[in-house]
Design a protein around this motif. Sequence first.
Motif, PDB file in Angstrom:
ATOM      1  N   SER A   1       0.837  -1.184   0.000  1.00 21.31           N
ATOM      2  CA  SER A   1       0.000   0.000   0.000  1.00 21.31           C
ATOM      3  C   SER A   1       0.874   1.238   0.000  1.00 21.31           C
ATOM      4  O   SER A   1       2.017   1.200   0.409  1.00 21.31           O
ATOM      5  CB  SER A   1      -0.919  -0.003   1.221  1.00 21.31           C
ATOM      6  N   LYS A   2       0.308   2.369  -0.440  1.00 19.96           N
ATOM      7  CA  LYS A   2       1.044   3.615  -0.499  1.00 19.96           C
ATOM      8  C   LYS A   2       1.584   3.987   0.868  1.00 19.96           C
ATOM      9  O   LYS A   2       0.913   3.859   1.869  1.00 19.96           O
ATOM     10  CB  LYS A   2       0.133   4.735  -0.992  1.00 19.96           C
ATOM     11  N   GLY A   3       2.795   4.465   0.890  1.00 17.02           N
ATOM     12  CA  GLY A   3       3.386   4.939   2.118  1.00 17.02           C
ATOM     13  C   GLY A   3       4.083   3.862   2.932  1.00 17.02           C
ATOM     14  O   GLY A   3       4.674   4.153   3.946  1.00 17.02           O
ATOM     15  N   THR A   4       4.029   2.621   2.497  1.00 14.95           N
ATOM     16  CA  THR A   4       4.669   1.541   3.250  1.00 14.95           C
ATOM     17  C   THR A   4       6.086   1.360   2.736  1.00 14.95           C
ATOM     18  O   THR A   4       6.305   1.287   1.537  1.00 14.95           O
ATOM     19  CB  THR A   4       3.881   0.231   3.075  1.00 14.95           C
ATOM     20  N   SER A   5       7.039   1.278   3.624  1.00 18.55           N
ATOM     21  CA  SER A   5       8.428   1.107   3.212  1.00 18.55           C
ATOM     22  C   SER A   5       8.643  -0.320   2.705  1.00 18.55           C
ATOM     23  O   SER A   5       7.852  -1.208   2.965  1.00 18.55           O
ATOM     24  CB  SER A   5       9.359   1.401   4.381  1.00 18.55           C
ATOM     25  N   GLY A   6       9.778  -0.543   2.018  1.00 18.94           N
ATOM     26  CA  GLY A   6      10.074  -1.854   1.454  1.00 18.94           C
ATOM     27  C   GLY A   6      10.153  -2.939   2.506  1.00 18.94           C
ATOM     28  O   GLY A   6       9.672  -4.045   2.306  1.00 18.94           O
ATOM     29  N   SER A   7      10.757  -2.663   3.662  1.00 23.77           N
ATOM     30  CA  SER A   7      10.870  -3.681   4.701  1.00 23.77           C
ATOM     31  C   SER A   7       9.509  -4.029   5.280  1.00 23.77           C
ATOM     32  O   SER A   7       9.236  -5.183   5.597  1.00 23.77           O
ATOM     33  CB  SER A   7      11.820  -3.216   5.803  1.00 23.77           C
ATOM     34  N   ALA A   8       8.627  -3.034   5.419  1.00 24.59           N
ATOM     35  CA  ALA A   8       7.279  -3.315   5.917  1.00 24.59           C
ATOM     36  C   ALA A   8       6.479  -4.119   4.895  1.00 24.59           C
ATOM     37  O   ALA A   8       5.673  -4.972   5.258  1.00 24.59           O
ATOM     38  CB  ALA A   8       6.554  -2.020   6.246  1.00 24.59           C
ATOM     39  N   ALA A   9       6.704  -3.868   3.602  1.00 23.56           N
ATOM     40  CA  ALA A   9       6.009  -4.623   2.567  1.00 23.56           C
ATOM     41  C   ALA A   9       6.425  -6.085   2.598  1.00 23.56           C
ATOM     42  O   ALA A   9       5.593  -6.975   2.466  1.00 23.56           O
ATOM     43  CB  ALA A   9       6.298  -4.022   1.192  1.00 23.56           C
ATOM     44  N   VAL A  10       7.715  -6.331   2.783  1.00 24.51           N
ATOM     45  CA  VAL A  10       8.197  -7.714   2.871  1.00 24.51           C
ATOM     46  C   VAL A  10       7.601  -8.387   4.100  1.00 24.51           C
ATOM     47  O   VAL A  10       7.172  -9.540   4.054  1.00 24.51           O
ATOM     48  CB  VAL A  10       9.746  -7.752   2.902  1.00 24.51           C
TER      49      VAL A  10
END
Length: 178
Positions: A74-83
């Motif tokens: 989702s918009k605003g989520t950093s790469g580490s949070a996306a993983v």
Amino acid sequence: MRTVTCKTCVNMRSGRIKACPICEDEGRRIGRTATRVTAVVLLCVAAFWSQVATDTPLLRAASANATSSASVWSKGTSGSAAVACEEQLSCWGNLHHDAAVLACRAEMTRQGGEHLQWVPGYASQNFDAYAWHPGAPLAIAYSGDGARVAEPDGGLRLVSYTCGFDPLTRGVIALRID
């Protein structure tokens, strides 16, 4: 001099007088400001529902230098949070739930035709359980029991179903109706 008609008692009066001398009604009408506010609110509601229906602005594909080449977040989520979201079924399943409901309901309706009837209620309740789907990386199997199928004798039978949804292609990869 301009004359106006009172909307309450239909008395003719001067346009310079704010209140009607008979009924004392000021005859306030919705002005331009209220009309503009209403228009802005309607546009905001329409924009919100178009985003919910298409689910496009909420998601974006990862860039080439992202930690996971197949991640969607989702918009605003950093790469580490996306993983981290990709690794947690509850996060990943909730993130793609609305898009899966739209795609899975459409596919079930297409395959079931006139024999399939949805149980009245909210669409999202029709796919209330989910698990990882083995069909593709990061695919989710959404399950539910909110549909009925017409029997040859004319009765309706409650059915359970599982729909495999791939968030990366945003499509149904498998559908089973029991």
